[in-house]
Design a protein around this motif. Structure first.
Motif, PDB file in Angstrom:
ATOM      1  N   LEU A  28       0.777  -1.094  -0.021  1.00  0.00           N
ATOM      2  CA  LEU A  28       0.257  -0.380   0.070  1.00  0.00           C
ATOM      3  C   LEU A  28       0.879   1.230  -0.348  1.00  0.00           C
ATOM      4  O   LEU A  28       2.307   1.164   0.624  1.00  0.00           O
ATOM      5  CB  LEU A  28      -1.206  -0.292   0.990  1.00  0.00           C
ATOM      6  CG  LEU A  28      -1.602  -0.944   1.284  1.00  0.00           C
ATOM      7  CD1 LEU A  28      -2.738  -0.411   2.664  1.00  0.00           C
ATOM      8  CD2 LEU A  28      -2.817  -0.901   0.239  1.00  0.00           C
ATOM      9  N   THR A  29       0.341   2.577  -0.243  1.00  0.00           N
ATOM     10  CA  THR A  29       1.133   3.799  -1.248  1.00  0.00           C
ATOM     11  C   THR A  29       0.351   4.331  -0.396  1.00  0.00           C
ATOM     12  O   THR A  29      -1.459   5.012  -0.784  1.00  0.00           O
ATOM     13  CB  THR A  29       1.868   3.871  -2.097  1.00  0.00           C
ATOM     14  OG1 THR A  29       2.372   2.849  -3.238  1.00  0.00           O
ATOM     15  CG2 THR A  29       2.127   5.409  -2.139  1.00  0.00           C
ATOM     16  N   ARG A  30       0.524   5.108   0.794  1.00  0.00           N
ATOM     17  CA  ARG A  30      -0.683   6.073   1.636  1.00  0.00           C
ATOM     18  C   ARG A  30      -0.344   7.204   1.070  1.00  0.00           C
ATOM     19  O   ARG A  30       0.821   7.596   1.631  1.00  0.00           O
ATOM     20  CB  ARG A  30       0.068   6.046   3.318  1.00  0.00           C
ATOM     21  CG  ARG A  30      -1.258   4.509   3.405  1.00  0.00           C
ATOM     22  CD  ARG A  30      -0.818   5.038   5.152  1.00  0.00           C
ATOM     23  NE  ARG A  30      -1.803   3.662   5.216  1.00  0.00           N
ATOM     24  CZ  ARG A  30      -0.823   2.452   5.835  1.00  0.00           C
ATOM     25  NH1 ARG A  30       0.155   3.046   6.413  1.00  0.00           N
ATOM     26  NH2 ARG A  30      -0.873   1.502   6.431  1.00  0.00           N
ATOM     27  N   ASN A  31      -0.889   8.887   0.589  1.00  0.00           N
ATOM     28  CA  ASN A  31      -0.629   9.325   0.108  1.00  0.00           C
ATOM     29  C   ASN A  31      -1.939  10.594   0.305  1.00  0.00           C
ATOM     30  O   ASN A  31      -2.877   9.491   0.505  1.00  0.00           O
ATOM     31  CB  ASN A  31      -0.979   9.704  -1.558  1.00  0.00           C
ATOM     32  CG  ASN A  31       0.570   9.073  -1.797  1.00  0.00           C
ATOM     33  OD1 ASN A  31       1.643   9.452  -1.479  1.00  0.00           O
ATOM     34  ND2 ASN A  31       0.246   8.062  -3.585  1.00  0.00           N
ATOM     35  N   ILE A  69      -5.934  10.346   4.112  1.00  0.00           N
ATOM     36  CA  ILE A  69      -4.793   9.369   3.900  1.00  0.00           C
ATOM     37  C   ILE A  69      -4.920   7.752   3.462  1.00  0.00           C
ATOM     38  O   ILE A  69      -5.513   7.584   4.079  1.00  0.00           O
ATOM     39  CB  ILE A  69      -3.801   9.652   4.511  1.00  0.00           C
ATOM     40  CG1 ILE A  69      -3.114  11.295   5.448  1.00  0.00           C
ATOM     41  CG2 ILE A  69      -2.622   9.118   4.790  1.00  0.00           C
ATOM     42  CD1 ILE A  69      -3.258  11.619   4.241  1.00  0.00           C
ATOM     43  N   GLY A  70      -4.195   7.185   2.137  1.00  0.00           N
ATOM     44  CA  GLY A  70      -4.295   5.668   1.879  1.00  0.00           C
ATOM     45  C   GLY A  70      -3.853   5.956   0.757  1.00  0.00           C
ATOM     46  O   GLY A  70      -3.425   6.892  -0.301  1.00  0.00           O
ATOM     47  N   ASP A  71      -3.789   4.362   0.011  1.00  0.00           N
ATOM     48  CA  ASP A  71      -4.363   4.452  -1.069  1.00  0.00           C
ATOM     49  C   ASP A  71      -4.306   3.954  -1.801  1.00  0.00           C
ATOM     50  O   ASP A  71      -5.777   3.608  -2.032  1.00  0.00           O
ATOM     51  CB  ASP A  71      -3.768   2.359  -0.987  1.00  0.00           C
ATOM     52  CG  ASP A  71      -2.676   2.317  -2.567  1.00  0.00           C
ATOM     53  OD1 ASP A  71      -3.381   2.436  -2.989  1.00  0.00           O
ATOM     54  OD2 ASP A  71      -1.753   2.078  -2.598  1.00  0.00           O
ATOM     55  N   MET A 158      -4.669   0.621   6.175  1.00  0.00           N
ATOM     56  CA  MET A 158      -4.448   2.295   5.844  1.00  0.00           C
ATOM     57  C   MET A 158      -5.364   2.899   7.172  1.00  0.00           C
ATOM     58  O   MET A 158      -5.131   3.948   7.137  1.00  0.00           O
ATOM     59  CB  MET A 158      -5.526   2.834   4.836  1.00  0.00           C
ATOM     60  CG  MET A 158      -5.148   1.746   2.904  1.00  0.00           C
ATOM     61  SD  MET A 158      -5.652   2.937   2.151  1.00  0.00           S
ATOM     62  CE  MET A 158      -7.485   1.497   1.551  1.00  0.00           C
ATOM     63  N   LEU A 178     -11.483   6.690   7.260  1.00  0.00           N
ATOM     64  CA  LEU A 178      -9.923   6.573   6.703  1.00  0.00           C
ATOM     65  C   LEU A 178      -9.065   7.822   7.821  1.00  0.00           C
ATOM     66  O   LEU A 178      -9.638   9.197   7.454  1.00  0.00           O
ATOM     67  CB  LEU A 178      -9.260   6.906   5.209  1.00  0.00           C
ATOM     68  CG  LEU A 178     -10.106   5.515   4.624  1.00  0.00           C
ATOM     69  CD1 LEU A 178     -10.134   6.046   2.840  1.00  0.00           C
ATOM     70  CD2 LEU A 178      -9.366   4.839   5.064  1.00  0.00           C
ATOM     71  N   GLY A 181      -6.568  13.301   5.566  1.00  0.00           N
ATOM     72  CA  GLY A 181      -5.117  13.905   4.731  1.00  0.00           C
ATOM     73  C   GLY A 181      -5.676  16.077   4.858  1.00  0.00           C
ATOM     74  O   GLY A 181      -5.939  16.343   5.341  1.00  0.00           O
TER      75      GLY A 181
END
Length: 182
Positions: A28-31, A69-71, A158, A178, A181
């Motif tokens: 997972l890529t968190r952005n 924030i999450g994938d 996440m 979630l 962000g």
């Protein structure tokens, strides 16, 4: 034959996804993600399905709850699953609403509500069990019974969660929370 083939492929992909999640082999890529963009992309994927069923899909996103924030791929996967279910288990002429709000402890809640058949308390208590279609196996709606399990596990990976509330005959609301962000 084509439809059965696509259904089988979907089942295989879901089973592989669940296997990767359960074994911890998922990246997972968190952005920081824009909720509006994710909702728009998911709604666009299901526009034909909603139109065929005569289901209207509306978005009502709060200005203070538009970033998480999450994938990106996995959040879209969850939203698409929730929207697909809300459309499939709705009635012709029904409505699906996607909304967002600030939740507790630095979280954003994204809610998918429908005007479908809803669930009784027993069905609701069994909702996140793998391969459990809640007694709808013999119906006309296709499914594997693992989409919600995958969605819950992804949300947890996440740093979030997924839960539901429902009233029989009045519809259901699924809430994805979630981290907020910037």
């Amino acid at each position: 034959i084509r439809q059965a083939g696509w259904h089988l492929l979907h089942m295989i992909n879901d089973t592989l996804d669940l296997s990767r999640i359960e074994s911890g082999h998922i990246d997972l890529t968190r952005n920081a993600l824009d909720v509006g963009d994710l909702v728009a992309a998911s709604v666009a994927l299901l526009a034909d399905s909603a139109e065929k069923r005569g289901v209207r899909v509306d978005a009502q996103l709060s200005a203070g709850a538009r970033a998480v924030i999450g994938d990106a791929t996995r959040v879209k996967q969850i939203l698409t699953n929730l929207l697909s279910n809300a459309i499939k288990y709705n009635h012709g002429g029904g409505r699906v609403t996607v909304s967002s709000r600030q939740a507790d402890a630095g979280m954003v809640a994204i809610e998918v509500s429908d005007t479908g058949a809803g669930m009784n308390p027993t069905q609701l208590s069994q909702l996140f069990q793998p391969f459990n279609r809640l007694g709808r196996e013999g119906g006309s709606v296709e499914g594997t019974g693992i989409g919600l399990v995958i969605s819950l596990r992804l949300a947890e990976l996440m740093g979030g969660t997924l839960y539901a509330r429902s009233s029989l005959g009045r519809g259901s609301t699924f809430t994805l929370e979630l981290p907020r962000g910037a």
